[in-house]
Design an enzyme around this catalytic site. Sequence first.
Site, PDB file in Angstrom:
ATOM      1  N   TYR A 106       6.846   6.499   6.200  1.00  0.00           N
ATOM      2  CA  TYR A 106       5.352   6.532   5.711  1.00  0.00           C
ATOM      3  C   TYR A 106       4.612   5.324   6.247  1.00  0.00           C
ATOM      4  O   TYR A 106       3.475   5.508   6.603  1.00  0.00           O
ATOM      5  CB  TYR A 106       5.453   6.495   4.375  1.00  0.00           C
ATOM      6  CG  TYR A 106       5.905   7.642   3.530  1.00  0.00           C
ATOM      7  CD1 TYR A 106       6.222   8.789   4.097  1.00  0.00           C
ATOM      8  CD2 TYR A 106       6.033   7.403   2.062  1.00  0.00           C
ATOM      9  CE1 TYR A 106       6.482   9.904   3.196  1.00  0.00           C
ATOM     10  CE2 TYR A 106       6.191   8.720   1.102  1.00  0.00           C
ATOM     11  CZ  TYR A 106       6.598   9.737   1.904  1.00  0.00           C
ATOM     12  OH  TYR A 106       6.968  10.824   1.201  1.00  0.00           O
TER      13      TYR A 106
ATOM     14  N   LYS B 239       7.132   7.463  -2.083  1.00  0.00           N
ATOM     15  CA  LYS B 239       8.261   6.697  -1.719  1.00  0.00           C
ATOM     16  C   LYS B 239       7.570   5.422  -1.013  1.00  0.00           C
ATOM     17  O   LYS B 239       8.206   4.569  -0.569  1.00  0.00           O
ATOM     18  CB  LYS B 239       8.889   7.461  -0.343  1.00  0.00           C
ATOM     19  CG  LYS B 239      10.019   8.422  -1.045  1.00  0.00           C
ATOM     20  CD  LYS B 239      10.807   9.026   0.251  1.00  0.00           C
ATOM     21  CE  LYS B 239      10.091  10.052   1.025  1.00  0.00           C
ATOM     22  NZ  LYS B 239       9.746  11.215   0.363  1.00  0.00           N
TER      23      LYS B 239
END
Length: 352
Positions: free
Chosen positions: A143, A112
């Site tokens: 993230y 991702k």
Amino acid sequence: MRKGIALVVGATGITGGNLASYLVASGWTVYGLSRHATEQSGVIPVAADLLDKSATAQALAGLPITHVFYCTWVRRDNEKANVEANSAMMRHLFEALDCDSLEHASLVTGTKQYLGSFEAYGSGRIETPFRESEPRVPGDNFYYALEDVLFDAAARHGFTWNVHRPHTVIGYARGNAMNMGTTLAVYASICQATGQPFVFPGSQVQWNALTDMTDALVLARQMEWAATTPGAANQAFNTVNGDVFRWRRMWREIGDYFGLEVSECPETPQPLETQMADAAATWRELARKHDLVEPDVGKLASWWHTDADLGRDQECVNDTTKSRDFGFDHFRETRGAFCDLFDRLRAEKLIP
């Protein structure tokens, strides 16, 4: 190689659990942090909810940790909330540890990084194969928030870091929120028992395009290597098995393992969340009939995550040249990783 004192954060998950076992076998002293302490051979359990700052500080007080391996996350209703919760968890961890004695911290994220967050999945249209040097995709992404907390703590306290970016991890775990291998084993077992067709749930693009995956042991090996190899410090590394495949072949090979006939991919996706809407009762009956140890299908299968992976409308292949250039050359055949997992699930009486 000098072995340190490791804290595996998320030690009951698919990544953390396999990493903890690998580090124990490699001679490390391993503490395993999770919300609820569980017994794992050779791992010293530590129980704390990282969202609770004071409980985290109390649980970690005085532990002589030299290496942190961060393998956990929490899911919220939207990405802004994901960013807030996950970054708070990592901050609480570093505030609780004696970071001035910490030598290294490793963070596991994933692809991702290149594809975009859950709610903007596929918004990143980066050319494949994905390279670690690609810029961040615009928009919130937890993230990126975790990376920023890691980078800040490392700069303030002087420890080194690595970021590892696997793609769909294959490995043994129970109760994991992102576990395609076990999900497909459960789906195939239900198809086998009920006679319903083993239908690929995803898109035509995923059926036909090249892709890759990550065996949990490959990831564990790379994490130990990067954390203990001076030249690999302060780098992000993609982490995949080293082979590529098309689902139109892999799906048939999984079908062969379970003795199932596989039809052509439907024109439109057939999500597992829809196909398996009534799976709970079916699985309870299968568990009773075959004396399986887990009658709750929700603790084995993550329909939503597998649907997201297989429903993408773009190719997803990760470049591992950087990792090889730095000296890591371990690889794994993905078909073999699936079959080994299925064998273990049967041996542990998690599937019939």
